[in-house]
Design an enzyme around this catalytic site. Structure first.
Site, PDB file in Angstrom:
ATOM      1  N   CYS A   1      -7.369  -6.724 -43.027  1.00 52.17           N
ATOM      2  CA  CYS A   1      -8.232  -6.068 -42.039  1.00 52.17           C
ATOM      3  C   CYS A   1      -7.352  -5.613 -40.893  1.00 52.17           C
ATOM      4  CB  CYS A   1      -9.290  -7.055 -41.554  1.00 52.17           C
ATOM      5  SG  CYS A   1     -10.468  -6.392 -40.355  1.00 52.17           S
ATOM      6  N   HIS A   2      -7.760  -4.542 -40.200  1.00 52.27           N
ATOM      7  CA  HIS A   2      -6.948  -4.047 -39.081  1.00 52.27           C
ATOM      8  C   HIS A   2      -7.479  -4.521 -37.732  1.00 52.27           C
ATOM      9  CE1 HIS A   2      -9.499  -0.383 -40.302  1.00 52.27           C
ATOM     10  NE2 HIS A   2     -10.183  -1.065 -39.412  1.00 52.27           N
TER      11      HIS A   2
ATOM     12  N   HIS B   1     -13.122 -10.859 -38.663  1.00 51.72           N
ATOM     13  CA  HIS B   1     -14.017 -10.273 -37.672  1.00 51.72           C
ATOM     14  C   HIS B   1     -14.437 -11.277 -36.601  1.00 51.72           C
ATOM     15  CE1 HIS B   1     -15.513  -6.524 -40.113  1.00 51.72           C
ATOM     16  NE2 HIS B   1     -14.195  -6.637 -40.103  1.00 51.72           N
TER      17      HIS B   1
ATOM     18  N   ASN C   1     -15.313  -4.898 -47.825  1.00 47.90           N
ATOM     19  CA  ASN C   1     -16.246  -5.779 -47.128  1.00 47.90           C
ATOM     20  C   ASN C   1     -17.439  -6.129 -48.026  1.00 47.90           C
ATOM     21  OD1 ASN C   1     -15.022  -6.224 -44.624  1.00 47.90           O
ATOM     22  ND2 ASN C   1     -15.681  -4.217 -43.871  1.00 47.90           N
TER      23      ASN C   1
END
Length: 452
Positions: free
Chosen positions: A168-169, A198, A147
């Site tokens: 990303c999870h 996000h 990040n």
């Protein structure tokens, strides 16, 4: 046999997860795993952990460890990266100095002053890494976990010739959350998600052809339910903008101008939430990072590497939900999979039209990708609902200026990035934003590139 380089392998919890995932596939068990970190002690723990897994299951895997990045990259077929540049001091400054100006960040690693300054200290190192890759393993894709995801990947795409996929999870994690909220087995849900990292939107959420959004709205309207309390910010965003969003309520609260304009508002939000700050499970406790600086507090007080006990470690090869190993497996075996990855909106060739038509071509977007023996193939999504694209653009504006600041060493772009941030602009005047930047530049001077 493939060689997989792990850059930042001293993060033992994350490395253990990725290594176990790789070893869980029989077709990848003859791989060479090249672990690299600048911290010899942490690296040795990761090497020992990896070797224990290999020995426990009598695998033909080769394990290497080095503090020399170029040695790890030499001849690699895949590169996985999860690094943190600078340690605790700059991170603490990026949370506590903005807080003095009323910018109350929850996590501060993706957007806001924290995310922008983290990009400024991280992107030069990531560009150096990919320059080495251009020389030593030019055909290896970079499976990037660091990040701020969007700004780092955007800069690499612009500055180098390396194929980078941001991983990303939050999509699969949110899908698990939603399945639990509506009481449907995760294996039975289907979803179509697109947006930015996000801040990607569940455009479709179904089970056996049945739209599950009415069930989600029922949860949203029951403010006394535990599910609502686990995700107040995301349910309230859905109430006003129509769709559920990825990541978490704590993260989302700092990407928008509505939820963190005062400590009193944050306290009220925390009170409404199912707040559980479990120091042992803090990464997975609902809304545990909602109070200002809580993530920094927990991150700086808990070091999984120090706590790691090789005798007590789980030696199974249970596969996590992370995408990285699945990407490698699909590319090596041809087995097709669909997963959400962060890629340039212009698409792989840059001439096929934007993947999300109402977001900027140069932006990094998180879209469904088909991965098989032919490569990583992003799907065209078309236009997002206009209100969703509008919220995405508020974050893309910050990312764009943050990338310019890092690549061009442009202080004006840095200041614009902070001033365009939704949370900062909700609480600061333009002059206060400049003062905030001045303080952070002085405090973190040792970790930042020289700016013009």
């Amino acid at each position: 046999m493939v060689k997989i380089a792990f850059i930042g392998a001293g993060s033992i919890s994350f490395t253990r997860r990725l290594v176990r995932d790789i070893l869980s596939f029989p077709e990848l068990q003859e791989s060479t795993l090249a672990l690299m970190d600048i911290d010899e002690d942490r690296l040795e723990k990761s090497r020992a952990m990896t070797q224990v897994l290999v020995d426990e299951h009598d695998l033909p895997t080769t394990v290497e460890a080095t503090t020399d990045r170029r040695e790890a990259l030499e001849g690699a077929d895949y590169v996985m990266c999860a690094i943190h540049v600078g340690g605790e001091e700059p991170f603490r400054n990026e949370i506590e100095i903005p807080q003095q100006y009323g910018v109350n960040q929850a996590v501060g690693d993706t957007l806001g002053p924290g995310g922008v300054f983290r990009a400024l200290r991280t992107i030069p190192t990531m560009v150096d890494l990919t320059r080495d890759m251009e020389e030593l393993c030019p055909d290896a894709p970079l499976l990037q976990h660091t990040n701020p995801m969007a700004m780092v990947c955007w800069a690499i795409e612009e500055a180098t010739e390396i194929d980078v996929y941001g991983i990303c999870h939050s999509v699969q994690g949110t899908a698990h959350d939603l399945a639990e909220y509506v009481d449907v087995p995760f294996e039975d849900v289907e979803y179509w998600v697109a947006g930015i990292n996000h801040m990607a939107w569940f455009l479709e959420f179904e089970s056996e052809g049945r739209d599950l959004y009415p069930d989600l709205r029922a949860v949203m309207n029951d403010r006394e339910s535990e599910a609502y309390a686990d995700d107040v910010v995301r349910f309230e965003t859905m109430r006003h903008f129509g769709h559920f969003i990825t990541e978490s309520s704590q993260h989302l609260s700092e990407y928008l101008p509505y939820f963190r304009t005062s400590e009193a508002q944050i306290d009220e939000l925390t009170e409404r939430s199912n707040y559980r700050a479990d120091p042992d499970e803090f990464e997975y406790s609902p809304v545990c990072w909602m109070p200002t600086g809580e993530y920094l507090k927990q991150w700086s007080s808990i070091d999984p590497t120090d706590a790691f006990d090789i005798e007590e470690m789980d030696r199974s090869l249970d596969r996590s939900a992370e995408y990285a190993s699945r990407i490698v497996h699909s590319l090596e075996t041809g087995e097709g999979r669909r997963m959400n990855l962060n890629v340039p909106n212009a698409g792989p060739d840059g001439d096929g039209g934007a993947l999300i038509s109402n977001l900027p071509d140069e932006a990094l977007v998180e879209v469904p990708c088909l991965v098989d023996g032919t490569g990583v193939n992003p799907c065209s999504v078309g236009a997002l609902p206009s209100q969703l694209a509008a919220l995405n653009r508020t974050n893309i504006n910050v990312q764009q200026q943050g990338v310019r600041a890092a690549l061009d060493r442009d202080e004006d772009a840095l200041r614009r990035a902070v001033k365009l941030d939704p949370l900062t602009s909700a609480v600061c005047t333009l002059e206060e934003a400049d003062e905030l930047v001045d303080e952070l530049l002085a405090a973190n001077a040792d970790y930042l590139p020289e700016l013009s």
